[in-house]
Scaffold this active site. Sequence first.
Site, PDB file in Angstrom:
ATOM      1  N   CYS A   1       1.146  -1.203   0.154  1.00 28.52           N
ATOM      2  CA  CYS A   1      -0.079   0.035   0.110  1.00 28.52           C
ATOM      3  C   CYS A   1       0.812   1.371  -0.028  1.00 28.52           C
ATOM      4  O   CYS A   1       2.120   1.207   0.062  1.00 28.52           O
ATOM      5  CB  CYS A   1      -0.825  -0.016   1.032  1.00 28.52           C
ATOM      6  SG  CYS A   1      -0.028   0.545   2.859  1.00 28.52           S
TER       7      CYS A   1
ATOM      8  N   HIS B   1       3.039   2.197  11.420  1.00 20.39           N
ATOM      9  CA  HIS B   1       1.888   2.292  12.424  1.00 20.39           C
ATOM     10  C   HIS B   1       2.009   3.556  13.373  1.00 20.39           C
ATOM     11  O   HIS B   1       0.968   3.635  14.089  1.00 20.39           O
ATOM     12  CB  HIS B   1       2.304   0.927  13.523  1.00 20.39           C
ATOM     13  CG  HIS B   1       2.257  -0.260  12.626  1.00 20.39           C
ATOM     14  ND1 HIS B   1       3.175  -1.133  12.489  1.00 20.39           N
ATOM     15  CD2 HIS B   1       1.353  -0.914  11.814  1.00 20.39           C
ATOM     16  CE1 HIS B   1       3.032  -2.199  12.015  1.00 20.39           C
ATOM     17  NE2 HIS B   1       1.367  -2.064  11.433  1.00 20.39           N
TER      18      HIS B   1
ATOM     19  N   HIS C   1      -2.548  -3.915  18.874  1.00 23.64           N
ATOM     20  CA  HIS C   1      -1.694  -3.825  17.699  1.00 23.64           C
ATOM     21  C   HIS C   1      -1.163  -2.442  17.672  1.00 23.64           C
ATOM     22  O   HIS C   1      -1.668  -1.509  18.346  1.00 23.64           O
ATOM     23  CB  HIS C   1      -2.974  -3.547  16.277  1.00 23.64           C
ATOM     24  CG  HIS C   1      -2.438  -3.462  15.077  1.00 23.64           C
ATOM     25  ND1 HIS C   1      -1.779  -2.269  14.718  1.00 23.64           N
ATOM     26  CD2 HIS C   1      -2.190  -4.392  14.370  1.00 23.64           C
ATOM     27  CE1 HIS C   1      -1.507  -2.405  13.313  1.00 23.64           C
ATOM     28  NE2 HIS C   1      -1.559  -3.736  13.038  1.00 23.64           N
TER      29      HIS C   1
ATOM     30  N   GLU D   1      -0.566   0.222  15.740  1.00 24.87           N
ATOM     31  CA  GLU D   1      -1.228   1.459  15.473  1.00 24.87           C
ATOM     32  C   GLU D   1      -2.130   1.956  16.611  1.00 24.87           C
ATOM     33  O   GLU D   1      -2.316   2.938  16.856  1.00 24.87           O
ATOM     34  CB  GLU D   1      -1.762   1.102  14.172  1.00 24.87           C
ATOM     35  CG  GLU D   1      -2.771   2.173  13.849  1.00 24.87           C
ATOM     36  CD  GLU D   1      -3.904   1.809  12.546  1.00 24.87           C
ATOM     37  OE1 GLU D   1      -4.814   2.522  12.853  1.00 24.87           O
ATOM     38  OE2 GLU D   1      -3.396   1.149  11.585  1.00 24.87           O
TER      39      GLU D   1
ATOM     40  N   CYS E   1      -8.485   2.924   6.099  1.00 22.50           N
ATOM     41  CA  CYS E   1      -7.768   3.755   4.793  1.00 22.50           C
ATOM     42  C   CYS E   1      -8.610   2.863   3.679  1.00 22.50           C
ATOM     43  O   CYS E   1      -8.883   1.817   3.551  1.00 22.50           O
ATOM     44  CB  CYS E   1      -6.392   3.467   4.941  1.00 22.50           C
ATOM     45  SG  CYS E   1      -5.655   2.073   4.049  1.00 22.50           S
TER      46      CYS E   1
ATOM     47  N   ASN F   1      -3.441  -6.998   8.369  1.00 20.72           N
ATOM     48  CA  ASN F   1      -4.418  -6.651   7.387  1.00 20.72           C
ATOM     49  C   ASN F   1      -4.458  -8.092   6.590  1.00 20.72           C
ATOM     50  O   ASN F   1      -5.269  -8.277   5.954  1.00 20.72           O
ATOM     51  CB  ASN F   1      -4.004  -5.235   6.596  1.00 20.72           C
ATOM     52  CG  ASN F   1      -2.867  -5.894   5.808  1.00 20.72           C
ATOM     53  OD1 ASN F   1      -2.398  -6.099   4.765  1.00 20.72           O
ATOM     54  ND2 ASN F   1      -1.569  -5.374   6.491  1.00 20.72           N
TER      55      ASN F   1
END
Length: 288
Positions: free
Chosen positions: A12, A77, A127, A129, A193, A223
């Site tokens: 990405c 992240h 996570h 992030e 996103c 993901n």
Amino acid sequence: MEILIAEHAGFCFGVKRAIEIAYEELNKQKDTRLYTLGEIIHNPQVVKDLEEKGVRVIEEEELEKLLKGDRLIIRSHGISKKLYEFLEQKGVEIIDVTCPFVKKVQNIVEEYYKKGYDIVIVGDKNHPEVIGVNGWCEDKAYIVNSVEEAENLPFFEKACAVSQTTLIEKHWEDILEVLKSKAKELVYFNTICNATQKRQEAADALSKKVDVMFVIGGKHSSNTQKLRKICEKNCKNTYHIERADEITFEMLKGHDIIGITAGASTPDYVIEEVIEKIKSLKGEDENE
């Protein structure tokens, strides 16, 4: 045999940018040590290549070891505000490659926390992030990752809800419905996103058409795990792999339509290696 590649598979924007900057920093040939805070992406091959070229991985609990002038890459992240300030005080050169989509979530959380809103983050509390985003409201966010957890939240006078950027859209929508009954005033932002969304939609569509589905990406990649779950609902022969050498003859035997998607941390060359491996094994199948 037919091999179909899902649209939007692989790197990405945020991950590609992080990798490019890491290699740019390597090429600067400075006399200072270069680190990444945690593995720069959830892809063992890329991490290994960077390490072999001199980029060291350092974990948060080791940051005291850093010296003034050391360079530290903040991965896509992101990190907490407190950690950012700590690194600045130490005189570390910060190379911030936080994904712009993640930065947007951090900014929303900081803004609404300052306005007196309770913050709700929908995502995985473990996570990186989510941990980083929570650090922009002094680690006081309510973090939920299921309808049941949302139902157990207290009632808020005013709350602001955001999503982890890699969530499955339906997961966010289901939890949001509960959150709407949990606050007198609820401000909410779907911060998934759009690259994640498009990748998931493409994987969903493709996995309905194939006999076998390969999902390529790090085993610890959030993901990629979500892509696997989406594909498994449509194709019982779904395999989450990191490398081409994990593919076996038995996985392909008797199947003609092969689908491939890949997580945000998967380089194009890994996808190409998987395609070549499938062609090689199917060639053996046809020769039998």
